[in-house]
Design a protein around this motif. Structure first.
Motif, PDB file in Angstrom:
ATOM      1  N   LEU A   1       0.667  -1.115   0.011  1.00  0.00           N
ATOM      2  CA  LEU A   1       0.162  -0.107   0.078  1.00  0.00           C
ATOM      3  C   LEU A   1       0.779   1.187  -0.025  1.00  0.00           C
ATOM      4  CD1 LEU A   1      -2.715  -1.008   2.581  1.00  0.00           C
ATOM      5  CD2 LEU A   1      -2.871  -1.081   0.062  1.00  0.00           C
ATOM      6  N   GLY A   2       1.917   1.083  -0.523  1.00  0.00           N
ATOM      7  CA  GLY A   2       3.078   2.329  -0.098  1.00  0.00           C
ATOM      8  C   GLY A   2       3.577   2.587   1.037  1.00  0.00           C
ATOM      9  N   VAL A   3       3.169   1.786   2.273  1.00  0.00           N
ATOM     10  CA  VAL A   3       3.510   2.061   3.411  1.00  0.00           C
ATOM     11  C   VAL A   3       4.736   1.426   3.657  1.00  0.00           C
ATOM     12  CG1 VAL A   3       2.922   1.900   5.763  1.00  0.00           C
ATOM     13  CG2 VAL A   3       1.228   2.275   4.270  1.00  0.00           C
TER      14      VAL A   3
ATOM     15  N   TRP B   1      -2.239   3.928   9.465  1.00  0.00           N
ATOM     16  CA  TRP B   1      -1.254   3.517   8.441  1.00  0.00           C
ATOM     17  C   TRP B   1      -0.082   2.469   8.842  1.00  0.00           C
ATOM     18  CZ3 TRP B   1      -4.047   2.127   4.775  1.00  0.00           C
ATOM     19  CH2 TRP B   1      -5.145   2.828   4.111  1.00  0.00           C
ATOM     20  N   ALA B   2       0.323   2.824  10.177  1.00  0.00           N
ATOM     21  CA  ALA B   2       1.728   2.104  10.782  1.00  0.00           C
ATOM     22  C   ALA B   2       1.052   0.668  11.299  1.00  0.00           C
ATOM     23  CB  ALA B   2       2.205   3.064  11.843  1.00  0.00           C
ATOM     24  N   ALA B   3      -0.231   0.806  11.784  1.00  0.00           N
ATOM     25  CA  ALA B   3      -0.772  -0.388  12.157  1.00  0.00           C
ATOM     26  C   ALA B   3      -1.112  -1.419  11.059  1.00  0.00           C
ATOM     27  CB  ALA B   3      -1.875  -0.251  13.101  1.00  0.00           C
ATOM     28  N   VAL B   4      -1.488  -0.828   9.727  1.00  0.00           N
ATOM     29  CA  VAL B   4      -1.893  -1.638   8.631  1.00  0.00           C
ATOM     30  C   VAL B   4      -0.536  -2.052   8.194  1.00  0.00           C
ATOM     31  CG1 VAL B   4      -2.281  -1.281   5.990  1.00  0.00           C
ATOM     32  CG2 VAL B   4      -3.901  -0.383   7.935  1.00  0.00           C
ATOM     33  N   HIS B   5       0.784  -1.298   8.437  1.00  0.00           N
ATOM     34  CA  HIS B   5       1.996  -1.748   7.870  1.00  0.00           C
ATOM     35  C   HIS B   5       2.380  -3.144   8.893  1.00  0.00           C
ATOM     36  CE1 HIS B   5       6.483  -2.107   8.196  1.00  0.00           C
ATOM     37  NE2 HIS B   5       6.208  -2.037   7.013  1.00  0.00           N
TER      38      HIS B   5
ATOM     39  N   ALA C   1       8.133   4.176  10.884  1.00  0.00           N
ATOM     40  CA  ALA C   1       9.006   4.663  12.009  1.00  0.00           C
ATOM     41  C   ALA C   1       8.835   5.994  12.331  1.00  0.00           C
ATOM     42  CB  ALA C   1      10.492   4.126  11.527  1.00  0.00           C
ATOM     43  N   LYS C   2       8.573   6.719  11.252  1.00  0.00           N
ATOM     44  CA  LYS C   2       8.165   8.068  11.293  1.00  0.00           C
ATOM     45  C   LYS C   2       6.976   8.393  12.097  1.00  0.00           C
ATOM     46  CE  LYS C   2       7.769  12.271   8.423  1.00  0.00           C
ATOM     47  NZ  LYS C   2       7.750  13.001   7.168  1.00  0.00           N
ATOM     48  N   ALA C   3       5.958   7.397  11.664  1.00  0.00           N
ATOM     49  CA  ALA C   3       4.833   7.705  12.462  1.00  0.00           C
ATOM     50  C   ALA C   3       4.916   7.265  14.120  1.00  0.00           C
ATOM     51  CB  ALA C   3       3.716   6.983  11.688  1.00  0.00           C
TER      52      ALA C   3
END
Length: 129
Positions: free
Chosen positions: A5-7, A28-32, A13-15
């Protein structure tokens, strides 16, 4: 791995370092985490209070719970995600043009994409149209 998903790991790490401190980045970090099979981490990240009213967070949690074999929890979280999404859709529909733009259409689309994915996994069938 984890870039479907482009994550990327750098975005995650930034989030998580709070340099991009908003709920969307954290989701989106959790999606990753979910995409890279870190299901416990995804559940833990989205169990915090800021995410209790986000349909997309509940959808990701449902998928992670399902992958961990917690099918009852997954079904409950999916139902919560669908209820939150439907409620938000109703709010926007009844607010009318007088109130002005209340949400980014992209956010509603993201919610629906994740809910559809969760429904296909947890209910073992596509979400009805």
């Amino acid at each position: 791995q984890g870039t479907e998903l482009g994550v990327t790991a750098a975005v995650r790490a930034k989030a998580l370092a709070d340099r991009w401190n908003d709920a969307a980045a954290q989701v989106w970090a959790a999606v990753h985490d979910y995409r890279t099979r870190r299901y416990e981490e995804a559940l833990a990240a989205l169990s915090a209070p800021p995410f209790q009213d986000l349909a997309r967070a509940k959808a990701v949690m449902a998928m992670a719970a399902f992958r961990l074999g917690r099918e009852d929890q997954a079904r409950r979280l999916l139902a919560e995600a669908m209820t939150l999404h439907a409620g938000r859709t109703r709010e926007l529909a009844f607010a009318g043009a007088a109130v002005g733009p209340l949400a980014d259409p992209g956010e509603a689309a993201d919610d629906l994409i994740l809910i559809r994915e969760a429904h296909r996994l947890v209910a073992d069938r596509p979400l009805p149209p």
